[in-house]
Every structure is written in C-alpha cells, then in structure tokens.
Write a protein that holds these residues in place. Structure first.
Motif, short mmCIF file in Angstrom:
data_model
loop_
_atom_site.label_atom_id
_atom_site.label_comp_id
_atom_site.label_asym_id
_atom_site.label_seq_id
_atom_site.Cartn_x
_atom_site.Cartn_y
_atom_site.Cartn_z
N MET A 98 13.27 2.26 -85.12
CA MET A 98 14.49 1.47 -85.33
C MET A 98 15.58 2.31 -86.00
O MET A 98 16.77 2.14 -85.72
CB MET A 98 14.17 0.25 -86.17
N SER A 99 15.17 3.25 -86.84
CA SER A 99 16.14 4.16 -87.46
C SER A 99 16.75 5.09 -86.42
O SER A 99 17.95 5.38 -86.46
CB SER A 99 15.48 4.98 -88.57
N GLU A 100 15.92 5.54 -85.48
CA GLU A 100 16.42 6.39 -84.40
C GLU A 100 17.45 5.65 -83.54
O GLU A 100 18.31 6.27 -82.91
CB GLU A 100 15.25 6.87 -83.54
N ALA A 101 17.35 4.32 -83.53
CA ALA A 101 18.31 3.50 -82.78
C ALA A 101 19.58 3.22 -83.59
O ALA A 101 20.47 2.50 -83.12
CB ALA A 101 17.66 2.19 -82.35
N GLY A 102 19.67 3.78 -84.81
CA GLY A 102 20.89 3.69 -85.59
C GLY A 102 20.87 2.72 -86.75
O GLY A 102 21.91 2.51 -87.38
N HIS A 103 19.70 2.14 -87.06
CA HIS A 103 19.64 1.16 -88.13
C HIS A 103 19.00 1.76 -89.38
O HIS A 103 18.32 2.77 -89.33
CB HIS A 103 18.86 -0.07 -87.66
N GLN A 104 19.23 1.11 -90.51
CA GLN A 104 18.67 1.54 -91.79
C GLN A 104 17.46 0.64 -92.08
O GLN A 104 17.62 -0.58 -92.24
CB GLN A 104 19.69 1.39 -92.91
N VAL A 105 16.29 1.24 -92.16
CA VAL A 105 15.07 0.44 -92.25
C VAL A 105 14.23 0.82 -93.47
O VAL A 105 13.84 1.97 -93.63
CB VAL A 105 14.22 0.58 -90.96
N ALA A 106 13.98 -0.16 -94.30
CA ALA A 106 13.06 0.00 -95.42
C ALA A 106 11.65 -0.40 -94.97
O ALA A 106 11.48 -1.05 -93.94
CB ALA A 106 13.50 -0.87 -96.60
N ILE A 107 10.66 0.01 -95.74
CA ILE A 107 9.28 -0.35 -95.41
C ILE A 107 8.61 -0.98 -96.63
O ILE A 107 8.94 -0.69 -97.77
CB ILE A 107 8.45 0.86 -94.93
N TYR A 108 7.66 -1.86 -96.32
CA TYR A 108 6.82 -2.43 -97.38
C TYR A 108 5.41 -2.61 -96.84
O TYR A 108 5.21 -3.06 -95.70
CB TYR A 108 7.34 -3.78 -97.86
N ASP A 109 4.45 -2.25 -97.64
CA ASP A 109 3.04 -2.51 -97.34
C ASP A 109 2.31 -2.60 -98.68
O ASP A 109 2.51 -1.73 -99.54
CB ASP A 109 2.45 -1.38 -96.49
N PRO A 110 1.51 -3.64 -98.88
CA PRO A 110 0.87 -3.80 -100.19
C PRO A 110 -0.05 -2.65 -100.57
O PRO A 110 -0.27 -2.41 -101.77
CB PRO A 110 0.11 -5.12 -100.06
N TYR A 111 -0.57 -1.92 -99.58
CA TYR A 111 -1.47 -0.81 -99.87
C TYR A 111 -0.80 0.55 -99.74
O TYR A 111 -1.09 1.46 -100.51
CB TYR A 111 -2.68 -0.86 -98.93
N PHE A 112 0.07 0.70 -98.76
CA PHE A 112 0.57 2.04 -98.42
C PHE A 112 2.04 2.27 -98.76
O PHE A 112 2.48 3.42 -98.78
CB PHE A 112 0.33 2.31 -96.93
N ALA A 113 2.78 1.22 -99.01
CA ALA A 113 4.19 1.36 -99.42
C ALA A 113 4.51 0.19 -100.34
O ALA A 113 5.27 -0.71 -99.99
CB ALA A 113 5.10 1.36 -98.20
N PRO A 114 3.91 0.18 -101.54
CA PRO A 114 3.93 -1.01 -102.40
C PRO A 114 5.16 -1.18 -103.28
O PRO A 114 5.10 -1.91 -104.28
CB PRO A 114 2.67 -0.83 -103.25
N ASP A 115 6.27 -0.56 -102.92
CA ASP A 115 7.49 -0.70 -103.71
C ASP A 115 8.07 -2.10 -103.49
O ASP A 115 8.71 -2.37 -102.46
CB ASP A 115 8.50 0.37 -103.30
N ARG A 116 7.85 -2.98 -104.44
CA ARG A 116 8.26 -4.37 -104.28
C ARG A 116 9.77 -4.57 -104.46
O ARG A 116 10.27 -5.68 -104.22
CB ARG A 116 7.49 -5.27 -105.24
N SER A 117 10.49 -3.55 -104.86
CA SER A 117 11.93 -3.72 -105.02
C SER A 117 12.60 -4.05 -103.68
O SER A 117 13.63 -4.72 -103.65
CB SER A 117 12.56 -2.45 -105.61
N VAL A 118 12.00 -3.60 -102.58
CA VAL A 118 12.59 -3.90 -101.27
C VAL A 118 12.48 -5.38 -100.94
O VAL A 118 13.22 -5.89 -100.08
CB VAL A 118 11.95 -3.05 -100.15
N LEU A 119 11.56 -6.09 -101.61
CA LEU A 119 11.37 -7.51 -101.34
C LEU A 119 12.41 -8.37 -102.04
O LEU A 119 12.47 -9.58 -101.81
CB LEU A 119 9.96 -7.94 -101.77
N ALA A 120 13.23 -7.76 -102.88
CA ALA A 120 14.28 -8.49 -103.59
C ALA A 120 15.61 -8.39 -102.86
O ALA A 120 16.63 -8.86 -103.37
CB ALA A 120 14.41 -7.95 -105.01
N GLN A 121 15.62 -7.78 -101.68
CA GLN A 121 16.85 -7.61 -100.92
C GLN A 121 16.83 -8.51 -99.69
O GLN A 121 15.83 -9.15 -99.38
CB GLN A 121 16.98 -6.13 -100.50
#
Length: 213
Positions: A98-121
């Motif tokens: 999706m980023s290659e298509a020109g969009h800005q994409v955050a990721i979240y995963d409870p095990y592999f990308a657990p930065d919960r700050s993205v869930l407040a946006q």
C-alpha cells in the motif's frame, strides 16, 4: 453457558465437535467460535506465529495479498492517504504494497509490532488480513477498528468464510489451533446493518466495508 464474543448475545448453540475442541454458533450474528476453554496461552500462540515465513519480497505472498489490496486501492482516491495494517504479522507486506501505491501505512500486531500508540490515531483505511479469525475478543477489536476508521473510510478484511455445517465439519481452516473466530457472509452482513456500514464481498475471502460519512 457461553455468550457470543462478537455481539454479546446470550443465544448461543453448540455447533460442532471434533477431536480438538467444541464449537458454538451465535444465533444472532452467526459467528462460530471455538470453546474459549481450549485457547492457547500467549506463549504457545506466538510459537505458531513464529513458524510463518512471510516477507515482503515473496512474490507468491504478494499475489495472495493483492486479493485485498487491488480492490481496496480501486476504492481509494489517488492522493496519499493514511492507513493502518492491523495484525501485520511477523513479515509486514501489505503495508509495503500500500505504501508503494503512494499511501502512508502504519502497522500494529500484538506480538510483532506492539506499538499501541498507532491505535490512538484515526485512518482513511484499515486492513486486517488473515487476522480476524485469531481474535479472542472480537467485540473489542471490532469496536476498536471502527473507532480508528475515519468517516468515509474503508476497512479491508481477508478471512476464510464459513459456509454450511457440512463444509465446516471438513474445513481445514478450523484445525489451526490459533483460529478461534469464524465469520460468514451472514456475520458481516449483520455487522454492516447494525453499524450502518456499506459491505461488499470480493471473491471467496475478501470483505470491504465502508464507514458512512
């Protein structure tokens, strides 16, 4: 007696039993869910996920994810939008596409990308591929997803859909011990009607939902 983990209805019936566990079906939203007493603990669950070898350079995996990426991108305007891949897994790939298509994409995963700050946006689009069937508390995650989605935004989900009882009884998808919540077209139609969403089914396992403006 169990209550539905998605819509919290008390009208739940025993649906199926195999050598591993029992399954129940909500009579209101049609969700089928595995016996909560047979869930894996977090350490055992992560062991299963660690066996996945997906990565963004795997062309076969990209083709698989294009089943949701392509129809979702067709719905989105050309300008750069803000998105979230919820349940990105050990090898985030859809976010890259999706980023290659020109969009800005955050990721979240409870095990592999657990930065919960993205869930407040909030986001113009959210993807959730091969993840919703792992939700132990789908009521909470569903409300979380809708809460993060901007008015007019799109939610793109990929999950195998339950059909009828005979198909479920022989369905390999239920044999994965980390798969605990099984959705059907009826379930997503119920959620769409209840929450005022537009819903579109693409192929056998892609669901696109749009939040009203």
């Amino acid at each position: 007696m169990h209550t539905c983990p998605l819509c919290e209805a008390a009208d739940v019936a025993h649906y199926h039993q195999d050598a591993r566990r029992d399954y129940f079906q909500c009579q209101q939203c049609s969700l089928i869910f595995a016996d909560p007493d047979k869930r894996l603990d977090p350490a055992m669950e992560k062991e299963v996920y660690d066996q996945h070898e997906n990565n963004s350079e795997d062309l076969g995996y990209r083709r698989f994810l294009s089943r949701v990426a392509t129809p979702l991108l067709d719905k989105l305007p050309a300008e750069s939008l803000k998105g979230l891949d919820f349940g990105s897994g050990p090898g985030p790939t859809l976010s890259v596409m999706m980023s290659e298509a020109g969009h800005q994409v955050a990721i979240y995963d409870p095990y592999f990308a657990p930065d919960r700050s993205v869930l407040a946006q909030t986001y113009d689009f959210i993807t959730c591929t091969e993840a919703i069937e792992h939700f132990y508390t789908p009521y909470q995650e569903w409300q979380q997803l809708l809460g993060m989605l901007k008015p007019g935004g799109w939610l793109g989900i990929m999950t195998k859909l339950a059909l009828d009882y005979d198909a479920f009884a022989r369905w390999h998808y239920k044999n994965d011990p980390t798969h605990v919540s099984f959705f059907s077209q009826a379930t997503f139609s119920y959620l769409a009607e209840r929450d005022g969403l537009d819903v579109e089914f693409v192929g056998n396992d892609v669901i696109l939902l749009r939040k009203p403006q």
